[in-house]
Scaffold this active site. Structure first.
Site, short mmCIF file in Angstrom:
data_model
loop_
_atom_site.label_atom_id
_atom_site.label_comp_id
_atom_site.label_asym_id
_atom_site.label_seq_id
_atom_site.Cartn_x
_atom_site.Cartn_y
_atom_site.Cartn_z
CB SER A 1 -14.74 -15.59 -10.42
OG SER A 1 -15.91 -15.26 -11.12
CD GLU A 2 -20.20 -16.27 -8.33
OE1 GLU A 2 -19.15 -15.70 -7.96
OE2 GLU A 2 -21.28 -15.66 -8.53
CG ASN A 3 -16.80 -18.15 -13.45
OD1 ASN A 3 -16.40 -17.49 -12.50
ND2 ASN A 3 -16.33 -17.99 -14.67
#
Lengths: 217, 219, 217, 219
Positions: free
Chosen positions: D45-47
């Site tokens: 997840s890019e966060n």
């Protein structure tokens, strides 16, 4: 999950003529067992990329001693008289790169950036034959990304996903090199089961690591 | 006091509380011994640590805890470790308040040469080019002459480390500040005459009416 | 050593019209107490720089609600209808930046690089009015560094040197922003004595942090 | 199976053991439910996380453990957390093997538009531009039409997300591969006629002699 291989098996993956990045700062944080195995198998014509060439008999110095290396990209070779001697004799070609620029060029190579715009080296011999861009009134060198066929890393802990941790000043170039090679081989002090290293302690994502080298060779 | 101690104790006067300081290998490392009492200075070593201390007792060295010269060090409370990318983000990004570096030459434009002698030694620049380019203040700590030849010269004959004008030159004879208008003599060492400084300097020095004697951090 | 200040004291340091970076991803890892204090003191004309504007009443959304903001640099504003409304009404100017480019632009601003050469945005509206460099046959946008007057961070632990740790996905933009502002203010879940956080666990060097905000306001 | 399930279960066939995969918000996240038994796929997840799992039981959520949509998640064994700079070094650097994203339009050149509708909604591109530029494979998972209008068009009328040609389009009607020579029909959904696909597609499709029926990962 990856099974650990031996240092010898790892060395067999690396063909003569390959370009090889390696972690380490004067030998601290260097994959010694991989160097030993490469020297033992008599690797030839390697291009090595790292901060320095340590000392004779230490770290990557073992590959210099064993005649495995014909090209070096590094920031400093002053601690290894054998490197100096072979350079002067024309046996090894040396490209000297400022340490911070070396780190950023490898980072660019591993993170999909087209180059590095750094003020370091402007007005010096490092700038020769390079593009200089004026941005907001200041000059920056355009430095090219660096990638390699292999990255040889030394870690403190690895888990069987390839997640890595480092200790104190033994991290140095290891974390950035994990991004910048087609095949990443990590030697570690310990290999632990998946789930043992806390998520916030991991410094190199295991997805970047292709092979782990086990403790016993 | 020998020449090196004079230089180190004078350079230590440039330290300020809360500074992040990078000391080059050799003479500059001596400065760490003269941090004034009660002052907190954080020392960075570019191989990846802030907050290191003196070498640990023999037998207690950690192979993973070394300085940029490869020597064993200790970690003071609050020490932190980081990789080379972070280390040079700190250096090039202007987060290092001061660096103290040795020098082979400094010229009238304040340019430093300290990384190679063509045809003789080519050790490489290591972190020096980034430090001279990025640190807020660059102090050159060096002996005034080498084998009788001035190291402070009109124009560099050795390859420069950076285009940037360094902040201050500290030798065992004098403190000299490179300015836009050339080199200005700021201080002279105790019992050193201005004539001696001029005679040992290969570049024009502007000499103010009063040249005070160097002060020192107590040994 | 730094003494902790209150969120209110911190908010008083930030003048109207300042540019303010803030950590957080949809409010996760955001300095909520600092936002509350800025809204309470009625800050005006702030330029805010961060990944997104969270939601009304959450994270930096509180500053949007309170009318503190006239300019936003972010990658995403879709989760906050108030931002959308004020943008359409012309009360807030919005610059949209791809998330990875935003991270790299801030990194360049904090690490002395002249810009970012990224393939992201080539052939899109993001490329308008920007220099495109061809390097080795591929096109890269030249994106400018971003710095701010202030960076407002949220950390898990801080020590009194300002060394910071983060937890899980609450790190996001906090670590990179610590490098890129003239004044860095860190709010943390805990403040611990110097020496308590292991050297390898620290993710933001304390030398970058100007002020700590204590737990109690 | 409804349209979304058809799409998710067909996309899941593209998963391979050991892949690092980023799933966009919305429909693409459904793919995570169909990882074949015995296959290990790491989801990013890019966060800032790799190796997350389903939401934890109610009351056990951690406010510091969320996905890119802000939803609570859990951490699987071997999960790792990192900051946004590292996250996009992974994405832009080509270390993400596959991304699955929703789409507003794809055109005959294989270009995706999925981040704004001028004059209507301007949510911003978030990480989509980096993902489409940097991931090794880009799978567009979307319904074939929107309110009766084709989403697969000759030329984008919405702003593109990237110049890059996406790898595959999976809808509830068909699997279409953008190639150098335009869009090629690869598979049709069960009991869907080729004529229906053509009628609902706004771009020329090359139709091979045999168009097999979609296979699926078991539900």
């Amino acid at each position: 999950m990856r099974k650990a291989i031996t240092a010898g098996e790892a060395a067999d993956l690396i063909p003569d003529g390959a370009s090889v990045m390696f972690g380490g700062f004067l030998g601290v944080g260097s994959p010694e067992r991989l160097f030993d195995a490469l020297a033992a198998r008599g690797a030839k014509r390697l291009t090595i990329i790292g901060n320095d060439t340590a000392r004779p008999g230490v770290g990557v110095g073992k590959l210099i001693d064993a005649g495995c290396v014909t090209r070096i990209i590094a920031s400093h070779i002053g601690t290894n008289p054998t490197t100096q001697k072979k350079m002067i004799a024309g046996e090894i070609d040396v490209e000297l790169v400022p340490q911070g620029t070396l780190a950023e060029r490898i980072r660019a190579g591993g993170s999909g950036l087209g180059g590095v715009l750094t003020p370091t080296g402007v007005g010096t011999t490092v700038a020769e034959d390079k593009r200089v861009l004026e941005i907001d009134g200041a000059d920056y060198l355009l430095e090219a990304p660096i990638r390699a066929d292999f990255a040889l890393l030394h870690a403190h802990e690895a888990d069987y996903f390839g997640n890595l941790t480092y200790r104190l000043t033994a991290a140095n170039f290891n974390p950035v090199m994990a991004f910048a090679a087609d095949c990443v081989i990590a030697e570690s002090d310990h290999i632990v089961p998946v789930g043992v290293i806390p998520p916030d302690a991991v410094r190199t994502p295991g997805v970047l690591v292709n092979h782990l080298v086990g403790r016993a060779c | 006091m020998d020449a090196k101690e004079v230089i180190a104790r004078r350079v230590a006067l440039e330290l300020r509380d809360g500074m992040l300081v990078n000391l080059g290998i050799g003479l500059p490392t001596l400065v760490a011994a003269y941090v004034p009492d009660g002052m907190h200075v954080a020392f960075q070593s570019e191989n990846g640590i802030i907050g290191f201390g003196a070498p640990p007792p023999q037998g207690m060295e950690d192979p993973n805890l070394t300085d940029a010269g490869g020597g064993f060090i200790s970690a003071l409370p609050g020490a932190i470790a980081f990789d080379s990318v972070t280390s040079f983000a700190l250096i090039r990004g202007g987060h290092v308040d001061m660096t103290v570096l040795g020098g082979l030459q400094v010229d009238s434009k304040g340019r430093l040469a300290n990384w190679m002698v063509p045809g003789k030694i080519v050790p490489g620049m290591g972190g020096a080019m980034d430090l001279v380019t990025g640190a807020k203040r660059v102090i050159v700590a060096m002996q005034h002459s080498a084998k009788g030849a001035p190291k402070i010269v009109e124009e560099l004959t050795l390859p420069p480390t950076a285009a940037r004008r360094v902040s201050l030159i500290v030798t065992e004879l004098a403190v000299i500040e490179p300015t836009e208008d050339g080199l200005a003599l700021r201080e002279r060492a105790p019992s050193v005459e201005i004539e001696e400084i001029i005679a040992n300097t290969g570049a024009k020095l502007s000499i103010p009416a009063h040249v005070p004697e160097m002060a020192f951090i107590a040994g």
